[in-house]
Scaffold this motif. Sequence first.
Motif, PDB file in Angstrom:
ATOM      1  N   GLU A 255      24.274  27.379  54.428  1.00  0.00           N
ATOM      2  CA  GLU A 255      24.255  26.718  53.121  1.00  0.00           C
ATOM      3  C   GLU A 255      25.495  27.079  52.317  1.00  0.00           C
ATOM      4  O   GLU A 255      26.114  26.220  51.685  1.00  0.00           O
ATOM      5  CB  GLU A 255      22.995  27.125  52.364  1.00  0.00           C
ATOM      6  CG  GLU A 255      22.823  26.416  51.047  1.00  0.00           C
ATOM      7  CD  GLU A 255      21.530  26.803  50.355  1.00  0.00           C
ATOM      8  OE1 GLU A 255      21.587  27.022  49.123  1.00  0.00           O
ATOM      9  OE2 GLU A 255      20.486  26.900  51.018  1.00  0.00           O
ATOM     10  N   ALA A 256      25.880  28.344  52.360  1.00  0.00           N
ATOM     11  CA  ALA A 256      27.068  28.783  51.625  1.00  0.00           C
ATOM     12  C   ALA A 256      28.327  28.093  52.154  1.00  0.00           C
ATOM     13  O   ALA A 256      29.178  27.658  51.378  1.00  0.00           O
ATOM     14  CB  ALA A 256      27.211  30.302  51.714  1.00  0.00           C
TER      15      ALA A 256
ATOM     16  N   GLU B  82      41.572  32.198  51.508  1.00  0.00           N
ATOM     17  CA  GLU B  82      42.491  32.943  50.643  1.00  0.00           C
ATOM     18  C   GLU B  82      41.709  33.534  49.480  1.00  0.00           C
ATOM     19  O   GLU B  82      40.837  32.864  48.920  1.00  0.00           O
ATOM     20  CB  GLU B  82      43.579  32.023  50.075  1.00  0.00           C
ATOM     21  CG  GLU B  82      44.649  31.683  51.053  1.00  0.00           C
ATOM     22  CD  GLU B  82      45.747  30.842  50.409  1.00  0.00           C
ATOM     23  OE1 GLU B  82      45.658  30.516  49.213  1.00  0.00           O
ATOM     24  OE2 GLU B  82      46.688  30.509  51.139  1.00  0.00           O
ATOM     25  N   PRO B  83      42.029  34.761  49.086  1.00  0.00           N
ATOM     26  CA  PRO B  83      41.277  35.397  47.997  1.00  0.00           C
ATOM     27  C   PRO B  83      41.243  34.566  46.710  1.00  0.00           C
ATOM     28  O   PRO B  83      40.214  34.485  46.060  1.00  0.00           O
ATOM     29  CB  PRO B  83      42.018  36.710  47.771  1.00  0.00           C
ATOM     30  CG  PRO B  83      42.746  36.970  49.042  1.00  0.00           C
ATOM     31  CD  PRO B  83      43.045  35.623  49.639  1.00  0.00           C
ATOM     32  N   ASP B  84      42.350  33.949  46.360  1.00  0.00           N
ATOM     33  CA  ASP B  84      42.395  33.159  45.127  1.00  0.00           C
ATOM     34  C   ASP B  84      42.381  31.661  45.403  1.00  0.00           C
ATOM     35  O   ASP B  84      42.591  30.868  44.496  1.00  0.00           O
ATOM     36  CB  ASP B  84      43.650  33.504  44.320  1.00  0.00           C
ATOM     37  CG  ASP B  84      43.641  34.935  43.848  1.00  0.00           C
ATOM     38  OD1 ASP B  84      42.547  35.487  43.633  1.00  0.00           O
ATOM     39  OD2 ASP B  84      44.732  35.530  43.722  1.00  0.00           O
ATOM     40  N   GLY B  85      42.124  31.262  46.654  1.00  0.00           N
ATOM     41  CA  GLY B  85      42.195  29.864  47.020  1.00  0.00           C
ATOM     42  C   GLY B  85      40.931  29.071  46.773  1.00  0.00           C
ATOM     43  O   GLY B  85      40.972  27.862  46.674  1.00  0.00           O
TER      44      GLY B  85
ATOM     45  N   ALA C   7      30.135  34.014  51.935  1.00  0.00           N
ATOM     46  CA  ALA C   7      30.308  33.600  53.329  1.00  0.00           C
ATOM     47  C   ALA C   7      31.729  33.829  53.841  1.00  0.00           C
ATOM     48  O   ALA C   7      31.967  33.778  55.041  1.00  0.00           O
ATOM     49  CB  ALA C   7      29.943  32.126  53.490  1.00  0.00           C
ATOM     50  N   VAL C   8      32.670  34.071  52.951  1.00  0.00           N
ATOM     51  CA  VAL C   8      34.075  34.246  53.333  1.00  0.00           C
ATOM     52  C   VAL C   8      34.225  35.585  54.057  1.00  0.00           C
ATOM     53  O   VAL C   8      33.637  36.569  53.622  1.00  0.00           O
ATOM     54  CB  VAL C   8      34.973  34.193  52.080  1.00  0.00           C
ATOM     55  CG1 VAL C   8      36.417  34.514  52.408  1.00  0.00           C
ATOM     56  CG2 VAL C   8      34.860  32.824  51.422  1.00  0.00           C
ATOM     57  N   PRO C   9      34.969  35.654  55.143  1.00  0.00           N
ATOM     58  CA  PRO C   9      35.790  34.617  55.750  1.00  0.00           C
ATOM     59  C   PRO C   9      34.963  33.647  56.587  1.00  0.00           C
ATOM     60  O   PRO C   9      33.919  34.009  57.141  1.00  0.00           O
ATOM     61  CB  PRO C   9      36.765  35.393  56.635  1.00  0.00           C
ATOM     62  CG  PRO C   9      36.025  36.629  57.006  1.00  0.00           C
ATOM     63  CD  PRO C   9      35.118  36.937  55.835  1.00  0.00           C
ATOM     64  N   VAL C  10      35.476  32.432  56.680  1.00  0.00           N
ATOM     65  CA  VAL C  10      34.807  31.362  57.406  1.00  0.00           C
ATOM     66  C   VAL C  10      35.712  30.941  58.564  1.00  0.00           C
ATOM     67  O   VAL C  10      36.920  30.805  58.391  1.00  0.00           O
ATOM     68  CB  VAL C  10      34.531  30.167  56.470  1.00  0.00           C
ATOM     69  CG1 VAL C  10      33.875  29.041  57.217  1.00  0.00           C
ATOM     70  CG2 VAL C  10      33.679  30.606  55.294  1.00  0.00           C
TER      71      VAL C  10
END
Length: 130
Positions: free
Chosen positions: A17-18, A43-46, A58-61
């Motif tokens: 879902e995320a 990306e952290p700020d992406g 969920a990051v990293p994907v």
Amino acid sequence: MVSIDNWWDALVHDRSEAILELVITEISDDYENLALILQFINEPDGISELTPQPARSAVPVSRPEVVKALKELILEGYAQAYILSATEPSARPVDFSAGAIDELWFYVTPKGKDAVKQLCQRANASGSQR
């Protein structure tokens, strides 16, 4: 007592879902290709400011996870695959093809736009309750 199967199913469902939320939000404001979606999500700020905070867990994907999410979003009518060109029509809708994934661009449908609005409203409502 909760069985391990239920716990695992919930964990997998929450992550799926995320990822769907991350992907649909990313393609909600412009045509994006797979490389850009992966870049912005990881990306952290992406990540878009529209993305609900819980989805960011969920990051990293991975590439296969994003491909699966795109396929599901298209299948359910929330997104459309396109071929972009410099000539008219500049965006031509096409069927999803995993074999041509690197040539495709993705954008939300009107149903997808509504879903992103609902995600944003839900995120704003939960953020104001803190």
